[in-house]
Design a protein around this motif. Sequence first.
Motif, PDB file in Angstrom:
ATOM      1  N   PRO A  21      17.489  84.161  86.800  1.00 58.45           N
ATOM      2  CA  PRO A  21      16.223  83.425  86.728  1.00 58.45           C
ATOM      3  C   PRO A  21      16.387  81.917  86.902  1.00 58.45           C
ATOM      4  O   PRO A  21      15.543  81.266  87.516  1.00 58.45           O
ATOM      5  CB  PRO A  21      15.706  83.768  85.326  1.00 58.45           C
ATOM      6  CG  PRO A  21      16.316  85.093  85.015  1.00 58.45           C
ATOM      7  CD  PRO A  21      17.683  85.041  85.637  1.00 58.45           C
ATOM      8  N   THR A  53      17.495  90.767  85.130  1.00 56.44           N
ATOM      9  CA  THR A  53      17.423  90.591  83.677  1.00 56.44           C
ATOM     10  C   THR A  53      16.936  91.865  83.002  1.00 56.44           C
ATOM     11  O   THR A  53      17.344  92.171  81.880  1.00 56.44           O
ATOM     12  CB  THR A  53      16.474  89.427  83.330  1.00 56.44           C
ATOM     13  OG1 THR A  53      16.863  88.275  84.072  1.00 56.44           O
ATOM     14  CG2 THR A  53      16.543  89.095  81.852  1.00 56.44           C
ATOM     15  N   THR A  92      10.824  85.824  86.464  1.00 56.23           N
ATOM     16  CA  THR A  92      11.402  84.796  85.599  1.00 56.23           C
ATOM     17  C   THR A  92      10.702  84.786  84.248  1.00 56.23           C
ATOM     18  O   THR A  92      11.349  84.655  83.197  1.00 56.23           O
ATOM     19  CB  THR A  92      11.299  83.412  86.262  1.00 56.23           C
ATOM     20  OG1 THR A  92      11.995  83.430  87.516  1.00 56.23           O
ATOM     21  CG2 THR A  92      11.914  82.336  85.378  1.00 56.23           C
ATOM     22  N   GLY A 146      16.682  87.755  89.860  1.00 52.74           N
ATOM     23  CA  GLY A 146      15.969  87.469  88.617  1.00 52.74           C
ATOM     24  C   GLY A 146      15.493  88.727  87.935  1.00 52.74           C
ATOM     25  O   GLY A 146      15.476  88.807  86.703  1.00 52.74           O
ATOM     26  N   SER A 181      17.010  81.222  90.538  1.00 56.16           N
ATOM     27  CA  SER A 181      15.777  81.516  91.274  1.00 56.16           C
ATOM     28  C   SER A 181      14.815  80.336  91.196  1.00 56.16           C
ATOM     29  O   SER A 181      14.156  79.992  92.187  1.00 56.16           O
ATOM     30  CB  SER A 181      15.106  82.774  90.702  1.00 56.16           C
ATOM     31  OG  SER A 181      15.883  83.925  90.975  1.00 56.16           O
TER      32      SER A 181
END
Length: 248
Positions: free
Chosen positions: A156, A31, A239, A28, A159
């Motif tokens: 994310p 990103t 996230t 995650g 996750s």
Amino acid sequence: MSDLSWLAWSGLALAAVLVGFSKTALPGINTLSVAVFAAVLPARPSTGALLVLLLVGDAFALWTYRRHADWPTLIRMIPAVLVGLAAGGVFLAFAGDAVVRRVIGVLLLMLMGLTLWQRGRRPSDPGVPARSSWATAAGYGSLGGFTTMVANAGGPVMSMYFLAARFPVHAFLGTAAWFFATMNVLKLPVSIGLGLITPHILLLDLILVPGVVAGAFFGRWAARRIAQKTFDLAVVAVTILGALYLLI
């Protein structure tokens, strides 16, 4: 590459370290690497360059956690993931980049709220995975395939799914390792065919690979020492960061 400033190289090196760390410790957070690559490189080359580094990180993740995957979960998700990948391709044909990013950002925030609500109303023994229904697996799987296709932002989403299932740390990382390794291998021939991976991109990646390796080893060290509650909170935090990045 000669046009890149020292600041740009520093950003790419940090992003490479985060790629390795995300694969062996905190899925995650990658990103943030997507954001750095998109800021430093043109959009299309950045996608190809990052994909190669992700595959290097996948190799370390599989080496470390290959025996910890929850295969029933992965098998349940395969059909939905394929549908999500196809839907992502169609969506890209009709929607602009800004729309895509905002839609995914909103979905991530809604998904996180739903996940935390589910965990609050369904107590479970710590470290014991909670088997999800086929409908839940299909929902998360299709969204994971969709987001990884349109914005390399599947981390994310998945996750949140593994968090909702209350996977212990190693099962979480092992299942994620197999999932994303498969996704990235499937994307590789498409990226080559579209001209996103060139000799210049491979040379850039060769320079950045040591950062991925360093991040992967640091992630292995951290994953052995992180408490389950701390791990869960960190997943939620990255996230949120990923969703905000996509929305801004």
